[in-house]
Design a protein around this motif. Structure first.
Motif, PDB file in Angstrom:
ATOM      1  N   LEU A  86       0.803  -1.219   0.000  1.00 23.33           N
ATOM      2  CA  LEU A  86       0.000   0.000   0.000  1.00 23.33           C
ATOM      3  C   LEU A  86       0.838   1.273   0.000  1.00 23.33           C
ATOM      4  O   LEU A  86       0.304   2.362  -0.237  1.00 23.33           O
ATOM      5  N   ARG A  87       2.110   1.154   0.299  1.00 24.28           N
ATOM      6  CA  ARG A  87       3.002   2.307   0.331  1.00 24.28           C
ATOM      7  C   ARG A  87       4.338   1.925  -0.312  1.00 24.28           C
ATOM      8  O   ARG A  87       4.710   0.744  -0.317  1.00 24.28           O
ATOM      9  N   PRO A  88       5.082   2.909  -0.826  1.00 23.93           N
ATOM     10  CA  PRO A  88       6.434   2.612  -1.323  1.00 23.93           C
ATOM     11  C   PRO A  88       7.300   2.054  -0.199  1.00 23.93           C
ATOM     12  O   PRO A  88       7.159   2.433   0.972  1.00 23.93           O
ATOM     13  N   THR A  89       8.177   1.147  -0.533  1.00 23.39           N
ATOM     14  CA  THR A  89       9.027   0.495   0.467  1.00 23.39           C
ATOM     15  C   THR A  89       9.813   1.522   1.275  1.00 23.39           C
ATOM     16  O   THR A  89      10.364   2.476   0.727  1.00 23.39           O
ATOM     17  N   GLY A  90       9.860   1.319   2.585  1.00 26.00           N
ATOM     18  CA  GLY A  90      10.568   2.253   3.459  1.00 26.00           C
ATOM     19  C   GLY A  90      10.846   1.630   4.810  1.00 26.00           C
ATOM     20  O   GLY A  90      11.172   0.442   4.906  1.00 26.00           O
ATOM     21  N   HIS A 204     -10.519   4.244   5.294  1.00 26.30           N
ATOM     22  CA  HIS A 204     -11.169   5.293   4.512  1.00 26.30           C
ATOM     23  C   HIS A 204     -11.180   4.911   3.027  1.00 26.30           C
ATOM     24  O   HIS A 204     -10.445   4.012   2.591  1.00 26.30           O
ATOM     25  N   PRO A 205     -12.011   5.600   2.229  1.00 27.18           N
ATOM     26  CA  PRO A 205     -12.217   5.199   0.828  1.00 27.18           C
ATOM     27  C   PRO A 205     -10.960   5.104  -0.029  1.00 27.18           C
ATOM     28  O   PRO A 205     -10.862   4.206  -0.871  1.00 27.18           O
ATOM     29  N   ALA A 206      -9.999   5.997   0.142  1.00 32.40           N
ATOM     30  CA  ALA A 206      -8.799   5.947  -0.700  1.00 32.40           C
ATOM     31  C   ALA A 206      -8.039   4.639  -0.501  1.00 32.40           C
ATOM     32  O   ALA A 206      -7.591   4.006  -1.468  1.00 32.40           O
ATOM     33  N   LEU A 207      -7.919   4.203   0.747  1.00 26.22           N
ATOM     34  CA  LEU A 207      -7.228   2.949   1.029  1.00 26.22           C
ATOM     35  C   LEU A 207      -8.085   1.748   0.641  1.00 26.22           C
ATOM     36  O   LEU A 207      -7.558   0.744   0.145  1.00 26.22           O
TER      37      LEU A 207
END
Length: 327
Positions: A86-90, A204-207
């Motif tokens: 769901l997010r860029p690797t970090g 929330h809707p975006a996720l």
């Protein structure tokens, strides 16, 4: 392979017997499951309709008293596998000790994972994970505290797989929740139907749109939809089961105390105890064909789910007496 409970075949290989001979207390799954009842033929022979899936997600939204979107997935574990995407690797932080799949799933996708000992240590992470109530020690965090934590991390994942008997702990019930929060819920544990493979992600809707893109058009089976839709509307069963589990957790604590064990913590679905030697305690119970869970990071902790029936409680009492007397 990462170690987990539910590995009954390993117990049988080491201590003999057949599955029917054993009481498996190595998981936190309700041993008295929701009565499945009849399943419509179309649940077996047709692909699930989008309207049926939407009805299931609405039922979960109502049961969990949340305004967040609800996304059905094939078990909370399936959602855990999706979180790193769901997010860029970090940089990720996981509040530990806890369920080992969160850190493992993140590392498998290239995340740099830190095991944090306190909530404060999670701050500044691109992704932070908290299990509430925690498995295996039952540590609890107030919903307000978790909601505020979201302001200090990129994405906050709160795993509420064991919260059903204690709904007041759920952050999902709060209003005006941060948009970078995802809450994971398990269906199979409280309802005792782990083989159904059903869970939910609340966000929330975006996720939720991201998640729906990742999981595709038929994320759960028709059988899971039919059974869970019925179960989530059954408030009487939920109330009766919560009351029973709460009483049985106290009953298990009393038996363990008589055996000389100290309660570390837990939930109404499992209890974790400090023992002089966890491996020895597990072996003693295994000789009575009762399987439990110990942990690679502790020589003293042993976790037990709750027996489901009177005969199982009697057998466990006998085995714990043996653990106390060394017989």
């Amino acid at each position: 392979m990462r170690d987990h409970g539910g590995n009954l075949q390993a117990a049988i290989a080491a201590f003999g017997g057949t599955a029917a001979d054993w009481i498996d207390l190595s998981t936190g799954i309700n041993a008295r499951p929701y009565p499945v009842g009849p399943i419509p033929p179309e649940a077996w022979n047709r692909l699930p309709e989008r309207s049926d899936l939407a009805a299931l997600e609405q039922a979960a939204q109502s049961r969990y008293l949340t305004s967040l979107d609800v996304v059905a997935v094939a078990g909370a574990q399936a959602a855990i596998q999706l979180m790193p995407l769901l997010r860029p690797t970090g940089r990720a932080s996981v509040l530990t000790p806890t369920y080992n799949e969160h850190a493992a799933a993140l590392r498998a996708q290239g995340w740099q994972v830190t095991e944090a000992a306190t909530l404060a240590a999670l701050s500044g992470s691109d992704v932070a994970v908290v299990v509430n109530p925690n498995n295996p020690d039952g540590q609890r965090h107030a919903p307000d505290t978790l909601a505020k934590l979201a302001a200090n991390v990129g994405l906050l994942i709160v795993d509420e797989s064991f919260v059903d008997p204690e709904p007041e702990l759920s952050v999902a019930r709060k209003t005006a929740l941060p948009e970078n929060l995802i809450i994971l819920r398990s269906f199979g544990k409280f309802y005792g139907l782990a083989g159904l493979r059903l869970g939910f992600a609340l966000c929330h809707p975006a996720l939720s749109a991201q998640l729906r893109t990742l999981i595709g058009p038929w994320p759960v089976s028709g059988m899971a939809i039919a059974v869970a839709h019925r179960a989530l509307h059954d408030s009487d069963w939920t109330d009766e089961t919560t009351a029973r589990l709460t009483l049985d957790a106290n009953r298990l604590d009393a038996l363990a105390q008589d055996a000389g064990w100290t309660c570390v913590g837990g939930t109404p679905l499992f209890r974790t105890y400090h023992t002089a030697n966890a491996a020895q305690a597990q072996t003693t119970l295994a000789r009575h064909h009762i399987w439990t869970r110990i942990f690679p990071y502790s020589n003293h902790w042993i976790r037990l789910g709750l027996p489901g029936h009177d005969t199982d409680w009697t057998r466990l009492g006998t085995a714990l007496h043996a653990a106390r007397t060394g017989t």
